[in-house]
Write a protein that holds these residues in place. Structure first.
Motif, PDB file in Angstrom:
ATOM      1  N   GLN A 274      67.420 -62.843   1.756  1.00 42.92           N
ATOM      2  CA  GLN A 274      66.217 -62.439   2.479  1.00 42.92           C
ATOM      3  C   GLN A 274      65.380 -61.619   1.516  1.00 42.92           C
ATOM      4  O   GLN A 274      65.648 -60.446   1.260  1.00 42.92           O
TER       5      GLN A 274
ATOM      6  N   THR B 292      62.046 -60.764   1.560  1.00 45.38           N
ATOM      7  CA  THR B 292      61.241 -59.779   2.283  1.00 45.38           C
ATOM      8  C   THR B 292      61.519 -59.981   3.765  1.00 45.38           C
ATOM      9  O   THR B 292      62.321 -60.846   4.142  1.00 45.38           O
ATOM     10  N   GLU B 293      60.854 -59.217   4.592  1.00 47.28           N
ATOM     11  CA  GLU B 293      61.043 -59.391   6.030  1.00 47.28           C
ATOM     12  C   GLU B 293      60.649 -60.788   6.482  1.00 47.28           C
ATOM     13  O   GLU B 293      61.190 -61.318   7.448  1.00 47.28           O
TER      14      GLU B 293
END
Length: 235
Positions: free
Chosen positions: A90, A92-93
């Protein structure tokens, strides 16, 4: 496998890690009305039973597993058995990255293994208020044991229609880089695949109904509806 029905499915087995990354061991059993690989039936338009065994390293995002299905290529080859190793991150968000390598193997007659090959893959995901967008690539340097380079590129988008109800549209292009060694048909080295799938779950079972078609003019790659019902168990 990679995007066989997908993958999810299967095209593609790889996709399940984003949903079950918290489980160390998991297994998935799936029944499909037709095992299609980028829109081309691997079972002569007949049903298939498929299963996977997967291990995920939750802290690092790395995973490994095996996946198998019955196949029918018009000879005595009757089993596809794949292995894969990769990493899900992941970034970034909103942005995710999934990459790794898979090995496809075939069994049933003495020369079935001639079609064995490796494939590398990279998948990008982006989540926004409009849904999830995917940009995925697969590359083999010895496609189906022919010595031909081969690339599959996919663009897909999934939207939530309502809680537990989603619609996924995808478009992918399969392209042989060595037409003298492997070609999809007499008219060219590549073909297009279109797919629209409704996805939901019920009583622990994942259900998908998909309509798909390709630009190939063969009976095993024409328009069709594919039903998939699967269940994943944590071990």
């Amino acid at each position: 496998m990679t995007t066989r029905t997908t993958l999810f499915a299967v095209a593609l087995p790889f996709a399940l890690f984003s949903a079950s990354a918290l489980a160390d061991w998991s297994t998935t059993v799936t029944g499909v009305s037709d095992y299609t690989f980028n829109g081309v039936s691997q079972t002569q338009n007949d049903p298939a039973i498929q299963g996977s065994l997967d291990y995920s390293f939750a802290d690092s995002g790395m995973y490994a597993g095996m996946w198998a299905s019955n196949v029918d290529f018009g000879d005595d080859t009757n089993i596809e058995w794949d292995a894969y190793f990769g990493r899900y991150a992941q970034l970034t968000e909103a942005v995710s990255l999934d990459y790794g390598i898979a090995y496809y193997s075939y069994h049933g007659q003495s020369n079935s293994s001639d079609g064995n090959y490796f494939e590398a893959y990279t998948k990008f995901g982006y989540v926004s208020e409009f849904g999830q967008t995917e940009l995925n690539f697969w590359y083999s340097w010895d496609y189906f044991g022919t010595g031909a380079g081969h690339v599959i590129s996919m663009l897909a988008h999934t939207i939530e229609l309502a809680p537990n109800h989603a619609l996924r549209a995808s478009f992918d292009v399969s392209n042989s880089l060595d037409g003298d060694k492997f070609a999809w048909d007499t008219d060219g080295k590549s073909y297009n695949h279109y797919r629209l799938a409704y996805q939901t779950s019920l009583a622990g079972f994942d259900i998908e109904v998909a309509g798909e078609n390709t630009s190939l003019d063969i009976d095993t790659a024409d328009e069709r509806i594919v039903l998939s019902i699967g269940r994943t168990f944590s071990l």
